[in-house]
Design a protein around this motif. Structure first.
Motif, short mmCIF file in Angstrom:
data_model
loop_
_atom_site.label_atom_id
_atom_site.label_comp_id
_atom_site.label_asym_id
_atom_site.label_seq_id
_atom_site.Cartn_x
_atom_site.Cartn_y
_atom_site.Cartn_z
N ALA A 174 -2.20 -3.67 -6.26
CA ALA A 174 -2.36 -5.06 -6.66
C ALA A 174 -3.76 -5.55 -6.33
N ALA A 202 -10.48 -3.90 5.09
CA ALA A 202 -10.16 -3.20 6.32
C ALA A 202 -8.76 -2.61 6.22
N ASP A 204 -5.68 0.15 8.18
CA ASP A 204 -5.21 0.99 9.27
C ASP A 204 -5.58 2.44 9.01
N ILE A 207 -3.11 4.11 6.72
CA ILE A 207 -3.27 3.92 5.28
C ILE A 207 -4.47 4.71 4.77
N TYR B 74 -2.42 -11.67 -6.59
CA TYR B 74 -3.15 -10.57 -7.20
C TYR B 74 -2.55 -10.18 -8.54
N SER B 75 -1.26 -10.46 -8.68
CA SER B 75 -0.59 -9.95 -9.86
C SER B 75 0.66 -10.77 -10.15
N LEU B 79 4.76 -9.10 -5.29
CA LEU B 79 5.08 -8.28 -4.12
C LEU B 79 5.32 -9.17 -2.91
N SER B 80 4.59 -10.26 -2.84
CA SER B 80 4.73 -11.13 -1.67
C SER B 80 5.43 -12.42 -2.09
N GLU B 83 3.15 -14.51 -4.17
CA GLU B 83 3.05 -14.15 -5.58
C GLU B 83 4.32 -14.55 -6.33
N ARG B 253 4.75 -1.64 -13.21
CA ARG B 253 3.70 -2.47 -12.62
C ARG B 253 2.40 -1.68 -12.52
N SER B 496 6.82 -2.98 11.08
CA SER B 496 5.66 -3.84 11.17
C SER B 496 4.87 -3.60 9.89
N SER B 497 4.13 -4.61 9.45
CA SER B 497 3.57 -4.51 8.11
C SER B 497 2.24 -3.78 8.14
N ASP B 498 1.81 -3.43 6.96
CA ASP B 498 0.54 -2.74 6.82
C ASP B 498 -0.62 -3.66 7.09
N PHE B 499 -1.69 -3.06 7.58
CA PHE B 499 -2.89 -3.83 7.82
C PHE B 499 -3.87 -3.55 6.69
N ILE B 500 -3.90 -4.44 5.73
CA ILE B 500 -4.86 -4.34 4.63
C ILE B 500 -5.47 -5.72 4.49
N VAL B 501 -6.71 -5.87 4.92
CA VAL B 501 -7.29 -7.21 4.92
C VAL B 501 -8.62 -7.21 4.19
#
Ligand SMILES: Nc1nc2c(ncn2[C@@H]2O[C@H](COP(=O)(O)OP(=O)(O)O)[C@@H](O)[C@H]2O)c(=O)[nH]1
Ligand SMILES: [Zn+2]
Ligand SMILES: [Zn+2]
Lengths: 218, 660
Positions: A174, A202, A204, A207, B74-75, B79-80, B83, B253, B496-501
């Protein structure tokens, strides 16, 4: 060369002993509709690949080597079908089974190199490394490797993303992180940071390990 | 919700159309929203969710429009929760115009969403924002070519400098006269035929394109299908979607996104030109330094220290002194007391207003004179950090440590906010992605993160005694974050959730922007938190009048005196601590000044008061955000745990005869 049926038996023996940690496998546990167990075992015992004692079957050193090879070819075949041919997951298993028996020795090394010496099959099982993998580690910059194995400053394109977690794949997608996207690795500690377009993202380590990049430039 | 399309009633203004601002996070939607609407916005939760939405009114070309600032998206294949809300707004409210805001320097990541928005069949306007930053990076965009290629109006803006806002307004107002011929995205043939098949099954979309609904259906979006008006074909649609999913390894998707990606690349080839940009600008360099381990951690400390000086020393010290002692203490309260005593003949009512636990003398004085200065300095500092783009960088630095306690780096934000005000911080735990993380963060905030007011008072006490005391007290408290966090991450189910920032570039904050934000947050504080303070004061007043305060003190004596080894007067401080964290600490402060506490007692009482049950406002927010049951568990854990740690500390310090 063992017959296809014998190869199937070797595969199961390898998974049960080497990956699940049993020291020997009982005959009943090897029964399957796909092959005639007795004749397959006879063949393997004759070639010195297995020992049958009482109801227990055990891999010999020779058998282990053979089984490892078959497993490797099977899982490489899966990777090839999924990553390169984008085959539907349900159909992969069957096709991989046919592939593994057909894939001649030596070709597995080419496939492995093409795929960037993957460590896991699409189901997350380990692919036993071949000779090419050791050599490959040295000239890794030209091949596909996960972000975690790249050097800081490496630029390239995302080759594929292997994630067992659907959610994660979707999230990345996404945000526009999809195969073909140019990326640059900026740093690896305390978190991985990549640059795509003019954005820094950024991640983990967990990932980053699943994002495979074909490194093009340092 | 409002009716479909067109007119709706909003704050007494009859609006003639509805416009949704849509786009991924941090592209400047809020700035554009405020540029269009002025300051007046209503912020509310989208029904049934924790997602906040701003709505405002803008007058464009003589017509009033309702403007909606949708959450980061984003789409349209959600997903969230954010969204999902944006998708619902499109499906249910069917805005008259969708304004897609993108970041010009990252346009190729964002254009696929434009294509998705066009698929909805609603009119779309593309706003290419942040042209200043694109220019600085040597990215030239031929927006006229982009407009031709997309067949929809395209407007370039620099929202922070108001550039292009008038063009945007015009383009909305004159949309009807635009030669609107949106580009079509075609998918691989097999998907196209599946789409046709599903479209046959669909009822007429009333404003939305059936193709869009069919896309969502094939992507297995149950909610979108369930929302359809007619019943019988729903199952058939979902069945077809299921078949599609089995046929392809990738989700619909994914295919939609890849197709959109390819299409946008073709389009952008004729639009984007790259020159060598001015690389290594000072802010970019600074941005790099903030995330490199060698420089990042020292910078983190400096940021904390400056913030502490500003909020803890200037806000909690100088400003509070002035407001509490001078303004309220010397002038306001005595004046109001005289007024009440001379005009209201009932003693009980007098006491309710200006007595020991009076709504004015305690409730208002505390919220306005003590808490407001602290939170406003905090909001200001927070706003500066927010607009400078430092926060996402902070999460990078914190991620590893937080991972160990089941949280991702994102949780660093609520934790730091907690040092300002735990109540507000608990509200912001919404930004965390999983329920598990939200619970752990809420628990840790309530347990072991002292708010700035309390921190100020406690630092004041400890500084007068010894550094060792400081280390023991804060060491013990912060240790609990790791112990309890670690245990909670094992006990509370869930991942625990992914860390994508995404990390935006470092920017110089605009003072006016920061001030507006600070003002809006203060307004929020006044309307949301002050009533809670008043309610809390009322409860104390009633308890006092029914002589229950003394009763509670008597009951608590075995624990306070027996287990913790404290004088019985400390009980009152603990009860007060429930009203306001710093008030409890202040009680201890007074006792220690009177020489009632030895250093060990001081250490024990401070540790207990910091760990102790959160203040009443915080508790209300915990109930509101996490539900009664979770709130009950949290309190039921914290209460005995605080006493337990206090008792252990008391025992250890005495057994080893530690001198503090
Ligand atoms: N340089 C620059 N910064 C901008 C522009 N528009 C918004 N910003 C900044 O970008 C950040 C994110 O903006 P915001 O409106 O909160 O984004 P949202 O998440 O899409 O609502 C803020 O710090 C803004 O001040 C622009 O055109 N140029
Ligand atoms: Zn097989
Ligand atoms: Zn290899």
């Amino acid at each position: 060369m063992p017959s296809n049926e014998a190869e199937e038996v070797l595969e199961i023996l390898w998974i049960k002993t080497e990956e699940e940690g049993l020291s020997a496998v009982r005959k009943e546990d090897l029964l399957s509709a796909d092959y005639d167990l007795e004749s397959a075992l006879d063949e393997l015992a004759e070639e010195g690949s297995v020992e049958v004692k009482g109801g227990n079957v055990r891999l010999t050193e020779k058998g282990k080597g053979e089984a490892r090879d078959i497993i490797r070819r099977h899982r490489l075949a899966e990777r090839l079908l999924v990553d390169v041919l984008e085959m539907a997951e349900e159909r992969v298993e069957e096709a991989a089974c046919r592939f593994e028996h057909a894939l001649p020795r030596g070709v597995d090394e080419s496939v492995c190199t093409l795929l960037g010496h993957p460590r896991l099959c699409p189901d997350g099982n380990p692919i036993p490394p071949g000779r090419c993998c050791e050599e490959g580690r040295e000239k890794i910059e030209r091949l596909i490797s996960p972000l975690t194995e790249l050097e800081v400053g490496c630029e390239g394109r995302i080759a594929y993303i292997t994630s067992r977690r659907h959610e994660r794949l979707q999230r990345l997608m996404a945000m526009g992180i999809v195969p073909g996207l140019p990326v640059r690795l900026l740093q690896t500690f305390p978190s991985y940071v990549i640059e795509v377009e003019e954005t820094q993202i950024a991640l983990d380590a967990e990932i980053a390990d699943e994002i495979y990049v074909r490194c093009e430039r340092h | 919700m409002h009716g479909h399309g067109g007119g709706s009633q909003k704050d007494g203004v009859k609006t003639e159309g509805k416009i949704a601002l849509i786009g991924s996070p941090n592209v400047g939607k809020s700035v554009i929203f405020h540029r269009l609407t002025g300051r007046y916005a209503t912020v509310s939760n989208y029904p049934g969710t924790t997602v906040e939405l701003s709505r405002g009114v803008a007058s464009l070309g003589g017509k009033d429009y309702e403007i909606i600032d949708t959450p980061g998206t984003y789409s349209l294949f959600p997903l969230s929760e954010d969204e999902r809300v944006t998708q619902r707004i499109i499906l249910k409210e069917r805005p008259d115009v969708l304004v897609h805001v993108v970041d010009g320097k990252n346009i190729s990541l964002m254009l696929p969403l434009t294509l998705e928005l066009i698929e909805t069949g609603l009119p779309v306007i593309l706003v290419v924002n942040m042209l200043d930053e694109a220019g600085e990076r040597g990215i030239e965009l031929d927006l006229a070519a982009l407009q031709r290629a997309l067949g929809i109006p395209v407007v370039g803006t620099i929202a922070t400098e108001r550039k292009g806002i008038d063009e945007l307004k015009k383009s909305i107002a004159h949309l009807a006269s635009f030669d609107y011929r949106p580009i079509r995205t075609s998918y691989p043939p097999r998907i196209e035929s599946a789409l046709k098949e599903v479209m046959e099954l669909l009822p007429d979309g009333s404003g939305l394109s059936r193709r869009f609904i069919a896309l969502l259906a094939l992507a297995g979006d149950r909610e979108a299908v369930e929302a359809l008006e007619k019943g019988p074909s729903k199952e058939a649609i979902l069945k077809r979607a299921e078949e599609m999913r089995r046929e392809y390894r990738h989700s619909m998707r994914y295919i939609a996104k890849m197709t959109g990606k390819k299409r946008s690349q073709e389009i952008l080839r004729r639009v984007v030109r790259r020159r060598e940009g001015r690389k290594n600008r000072v802010t970019d360099r600074l941005g790099e330094l903030t995330v490199r381990p060698l420089t990042g951690f020292p910078i983190l400390l400096v940021v904390f220290y400056v913030m502490y000086r500003f909020v803890g020393v200037f806000g909690a010290g100088t400003l509070v002194d002035f407001f509490e002692q001078v303004l309220f203490g010397r002038y306001l309260n005595p004046a109001v007391s005289r007024l009440v005593e001379s005009h209201i003949p009932f003693p009980l009512l007098q006491e309710l207003l200006v007595g020991e636990y009076g709504l004015i003398t305690m409730g208002l004085t505390y919220s306005i004179a003590i808490v407001l200065p602290i939170v406003s300095t905090f909001f200001f500092a927070f706003g500066i950090l927010e607009d400078s783009g430092y926060f996402p960088r902070l999460t990078i630095m914190a991620n590893r440590a937080f991972k160990k306690i089941g949280l991702s780096g994102k949780s660093a934000l609520p934790m730091i906010l907690g040092l300002g005000c735990d109540t507000m911080a608990t509200l912001t735990t919404r930004i965390l992605d999983s329920r598990k993380e939200r619970i752990i963060a809420t628990l840790l905030l309530a347990l072991a993160v002292p708010c700035s007011a309390q921190l100020g008072v406690i630092l004041g006490i400890v500084a007068g005694v010894s550094t060792r005391l400081l280390i023991v007290v804060f060491g013990v408290v912060f240790l609990q974050i790791f112990i309890v966090g670690y245990l909670a991450s094992k006990v509370i189910p869930g991942e625990s959730s992914d860390f994508i920032v995404e990390i935006p570039p470092i920017r110089i904050p605009h003072l006016s922007n920061v001030l507006v934000k600070t003002y809006m947050r203060m307004e929020w504080f006044l309307f949301e938190a002050v009533p809670l303070f008043l309610l809390g004061t009322l409860i104390l007043f009633v308890l006092d009048k029914l002589s229950m305060l003394a009763l509670v003190e008597g009951m608590a004596q075995p624990v306070v005196v027996g287990l913790l080894g404290l004088p019985k007067e400390a009980t009152a401080a603990f009860i007060m601590g429930f009203l306001r964290r710093d008030y409890g600490a202040a009680g201890i402060f007074a006792m220690s000044r009177q020489g009632l506490l030895d250093p060990i007692q001081l250490a024990v009482s401070l540790v207990v008061i910091m760990l102790f049950v959160p203040c009443i406002a915080n508790l209300f927010v915990i109930i509101k955000e996490r539900g009664k049951k979770t709130a009950l568990y949290i309190v039921a854990f914290i209460f005995p745990y605080a006493i337990f740690i206090g008792a252990v500390l008391n025992y250890l310090l005495r057994a080893f005869e530690v001198s503090l």
